[in-house]
Design a protein around this motif. Sequence first.
Motif, mmCIF file in Angstrom:
data_model
loop_
_atom_site.group_PDB
_atom_site.id
_atom_site.type_symbol
_atom_site.label_atom_id
_atom_site.label_comp_id
_atom_site.label_asym_id
_atom_site.label_seq_id
_atom_site.Cartn_x
_atom_site.Cartn_y
_atom_site.Cartn_z
ATOM 1 N N THR A 146 -4.737 11.752 -5.082
ATOM 2 C CA THR A 146 -5.338 10.925 -5.972
ATOM 3 C C THR A 146 -4.511 10.775 -7.070
ATOM 4 O OG1 THR A 146 -7.627 11.201 -4.912
ATOM 5 C CG2 THR A 146 -7.412 10.100 -7.073
ATOM 6 N N VAL A 147 -3.882 9.689 -7.232
ATOM 7 C CA VAL A 147 -3.146 9.307 -8.665
ATOM 8 C C VAL A 147 -3.478 8.019 -9.309
ATOM 9 C CG1 VAL A 147 -1.262 10.628 -7.977
ATOM 10 C CG2 VAL A 147 -1.351 8.388 -7.184
ATOM 11 N N ASP A 148 -3.371 7.981 -10.599
ATOM 12 C CA ASP A 148 -3.501 6.622 -11.226
ATOM 13 C C ASP A 148 -2.192 5.903 -11.241
ATOM 14 O OD1 ASP A 148 -6.095 7.122 -11.763
ATOM 15 O OD2 ASP A 148 -5.526 8.471 -13.437
ATOM 16 N N VAL A 151 1.013 -1.158 0.060
ATOM 17 C CA VAL A 151 -0.042 0.134 -0.136
ATOM 18 C C VAL A 151 0.911 1.029 -0.060
ATOM 19 C CG1 VAL A 151 -1.851 1.290 1.149
ATOM 20 C CG2 VAL A 151 -1.846 -1.329 1.192
ATOM 21 N N LEU A 152 0.701 2.031 -0.923
ATOM 22 C CA LEU A 152 1.334 3.325 -1.269
ATOM 23 C C LEU A 152 0.722 4.358 -1.027
ATOM 24 C CD1 LEU A 152 3.853 2.185 -3.952
ATOM 25 C CD2 LEU A 152 4.362 2.043 -1.323
ATOM 26 N N TYR A 153 1.100 5.621 -0.795
ATOM 27 C CA TYR A 153 0.409 6.893 -0.823
ATOM 28 C C TYR A 153 1.256 7.955 -1.595
ATOM 29 C CZ TYR A 153 -2.059 4.469 2.756
ATOM 30 O OH TYR A 153 -2.771 3.534 3.538
ATOM 31 N N ASN A 212 7.776 -5.295 -18.821
ATOM 32 C CA ASN A 212 7.716 -6.385 -17.862
ATOM 33 C C ASN A 212 8.484 -6.440 -16.709
ATOM 34 O OD1 ASN A 212 6.144 -7.790 -19.945
ATOM 35 N ND2 ASN A 212 7.647 -8.632 -21.195
ATOM 36 N N LEU A 213 8.815 -5.150 -16.720
ATOM 37 C CA LEU A 213 9.744 -5.148 -15.410
ATOM 38 C C LEU A 213 8.945 -4.671 -14.075
ATOM 39 C CD1 LEU A 213 12.409 -2.514 -16.887
ATOM 40 C CD2 LEU A 213 12.674 -5.063 -16.628
ATOM 41 N N GLY A 214 7.818 -4.453 -14.171
ATOM 42 C CA GLY A 214 6.935 -4.291 -13.037
ATOM 43 C C GLY A 214 7.233 -2.991 -12.480
ATOM 44 N N VAL A 215 7.509 -1.883 -13.199
ATOM 45 C CA VAL A 215 8.066 -0.533 -12.477
ATOM 46 C C VAL A 215 6.865 0.275 -12.329
ATOM 47 C CG1 VAL A 215 9.466 1.408 -12.919
ATOM 48 C CG2 VAL A 215 10.335 -0.608 -13.770
ATOM 49 N N LEU A 216 6.537 0.566 -10.987
ATOM 50 C CA LEU A 216 5.508 1.343 -10.755
ATOM 51 C C LEU A 216 5.675 2.849 -10.795
ATOM 52 C CD1 LEU A 216 2.571 0.805 -9.380
ATOM 53 C CD2 LEU A 216 3.596 1.052 -7.091
ATOM 54 N N SER A 217 4.848 3.740 -11.269
ATOM 55 C CA SER A 217 4.934 4.992 -11.460
ATOM 56 C C SER A 217 3.486 5.663 -11.468
ATOM 57 C CB SER A 217 5.647 5.505 -12.840
ATOM 58 O OG SER A 217 4.832 4.870 -13.962
ATOM 59 N N GLU A 218 3.577 6.812 -11.047
ATOM 60 C CA GLU A 218 2.378 7.582 -11.088
ATOM 61 C C GLU A 218 2.061 8.315 -12.293
ATOM 62 O OE1 GLU A 218 5.553 10.699 -9.765
ATOM 63 O OE2 GLU A 218 5.106 8.407 -9.183
ATOM 64 N N LEU A 219 0.832 8.291 -12.935
ATOM 65 C CA LEU A 219 0.431 8.753 -14.135
ATOM 66 C C LEU A 219 0.024 10.295 -14.124
ATOM 67 C CD1 LEU A 219 -1.217 5.774 -15.780
ATOM 68 C CD2 LEU A 219 0.817 6.334 -16.447
ATOM 69 N N ASN A 220 -0.701 10.326 -13.252
ATOM 70 C CA ASN A 220 -1.268 11.781 -13.021
ATOM 71 C C ASN A 220 -1.738 11.803 -11.354
ATOM 72 O OD1 ASN A 220 -3.909 11.095 -12.950
ATOM 73 N ND2 ASN A 220 -3.953 10.844 -14.885
ATOM 74 N N GLY A 221 -2.074 13.320 -11.272
ATOM 75 C CA GLY A 221 -2.594 13.480 -9.799
ATOM 76 C C GLY A 221 -3.653 14.473 -9.662
#
Length: 67
Positions: A50-52, A33-35, A58-67
């Motif tokens: 609030t972000v997407d 769980v991340l915030y 295939n690396l599974g790198v998590l990033s925020e798309l927008n806020g």
Amino acid sequence: MIGQLNSLVIRNASDNGGSEVLSSSLTADDSIVLYAAGYDADGNYLGDQTVDWSLSDNLGVLSELNG
């Protein structure tokens, strides 16, 4: 005076708590769980944003798309 959203810090607890998460290793059955904590240009905490979230390649790198 608190300003506009300038930056996000990914944290492991809500309301500006916990620690900044710079990296994390998970297996397929793990979860986390991340915030997205928002800050103005002066570093004032503006609240959890609030972000997407997405995974890339295939690396599974998590990033925020927008806020």
